[in-house]
Enzyme design. Sequence first.
Site, PDB file in Angstrom:
ATOM      1  N   PRO A   1       1.225  -1.166   0.043  1.00  0.00           N
ATOM      2  CA  PRO A   1       0.200   0.181   0.145  1.00  0.00           C
ATOM      3  C   PRO A   1       1.243   1.051   0.048  1.00  0.00           C
ATOM      4  CG  PRO A   1      -1.083  -1.624   1.449  1.00  0.00           C
ATOM      5  CD  PRO A   1       0.361  -2.498   1.534  1.00  0.00           C
ATOM      6  N   CYS A   2       0.290   2.044  -1.207  1.00  0.00           N
ATOM      7  CA  CYS A   2       1.369   3.515  -1.378  1.00  0.00           C
ATOM      8  C   CYS A   2       0.628   4.738  -0.900  1.00  0.00           C
ATOM      9  CB  CYS A   2       1.788   4.283  -2.442  1.00  0.00           C
ATOM     10  SG  CYS A   2       0.002   4.677  -2.746  1.00  0.00           S
ATOM     11  N   GLN A   3      -0.182   4.547   0.291  1.00  0.00           N
ATOM     12  CA  GLN A   3      -0.471   5.529   1.755  1.00  0.00           C
ATOM     13  C   GLN A   3       0.239   6.317   1.836  1.00  0.00           C
ATOM     14  OE1 GLN A   3      -2.459   3.444   0.745  1.00  0.00           O
ATOM     15  NE2 GLN A   3      -4.323   3.432   0.198  1.00  0.00           N
TER      16      GLN A   3
END
EC number: 2.1.1.37
Length: 475
Positions: A150-152
Amino acid sequence: MSTNITIKEAANTLNISEQRVRTLCRTGVLSATKFGRSWMLEQDSVNHYGLQSAHVVAEDHATYDVHKNTKPIALSFFSGAMGLDLGIEKAGFDVRLACEIDKYCRQTIALNKPNMALLSDINDYSKQDILNASGLREADDIDLIIGGPPCQAFSTAGKRKAFNDDRGNVFLKYIDLAIELNPKYIVIENVRGLLSCPMHHRPHDERGSEFPDLTADEMKGGALNFILSKLKKSGYSYSFNLYNSANFGSPQIRERVIIVCARDGETPPYLLPTHSEKKEYGLPKWKTFKQAVKGLKEHQHLNFPEKRLKYYRMLKSGENWKNLPEKIQKEALGKSFYAGGGKTGFLRRLDWNKPSPTIVTHPAMPATDLAHPEEDRPLSIQEYKRIQEFPDNWEVTGPLVQQYKQVGNAVPSSLGCAIGKLIISLINNEKVNQFIGFSYSRYKNTSNHEWEIQFNEAYKKSIEPTLKQKEISFG
């Protein structure tokens, strides 16, 4: 051949009423045959409808199709709707396993790849669990592990908590699990923010001459430095760059960091581009939106509110709010008109003759509009799939907003294919050509060589005052 089941059995499977099942039979949604006053339904049709509508939960399961072949083996983590994995498959890999926690993505995977092993939360599995689900033994050599955690936690648009964020923690779980599985190659895909995100963020009011120097983990790029250190200690070499998907045949300007790690200790070359913006290096020009959506007839889409359509009717292909008269700009954007930044996502019509801008998870939000070049509507889900290079027959499950989210979060298939082809060339000990000076992205200093020089210089500069103080103390 599909097994036949009764109305009651279908209702129990789908967790809906028997009357609803009869309606689905009469309307042809479910494949069924009527005998007198009773219906007999095809089990496969019921299962397909259940997955597509999310009435049936996509449960964890091992691979149903373990077979010996000569294809290299890949395992996928944080698989999403499988855009990246479709490219890996196209390059020639046997993708044995998908690991994905999102409910709707799991439904999509189960619907389109029913024989592939499917697992959910990466935190719940050990090395042995992964091998068992994939139909592999301890002695089997895995060729590739690929994943986009996940890049958040690393996005420049977020709070950038890095590994203090739960999503950052699964990043570390992925690295640790990949190292333990010991594949020939590990690939990490992420957003540009990974290049500059610290591992630990120190508040700005706690910095300065009266506070201790920033540690390596607290510096810009500290999170990536920590990841690379773990890989190096485990014997993996690496290279990375920020890659624009348009350079690999995608009809979209979408940039992602791709880190390729090699067990043999040899620094991997960069991905081999297939296209360029202006035919540089003799390559074909970038693909356009018009080329991507050619032949599409069916369109399911959200709608813009009428107050926004008023302004879209004033814009042509390739234009945005800046092409409106200044008085209308202020009216259309309201308070946002006076905010900083380029605001390029406001009232944005795509250009027929250019690649699409980066696809987002919702095409009708005020600051990230993705409007059709001519029609007064957002892009359809079918256009989304073409831009992200999913096959037209790839079924995306759930409500329309969830379909947009799944496709919008995906990695274009062409970029996945470029990764897969590079890895296969390395496995086969083939020479990989490099285009010296090629502009892989719109940004500068994004390769591992440039990044390391900048990070090391910044770290050295940050500790110089402390070193000088020590020299005075011991002088």
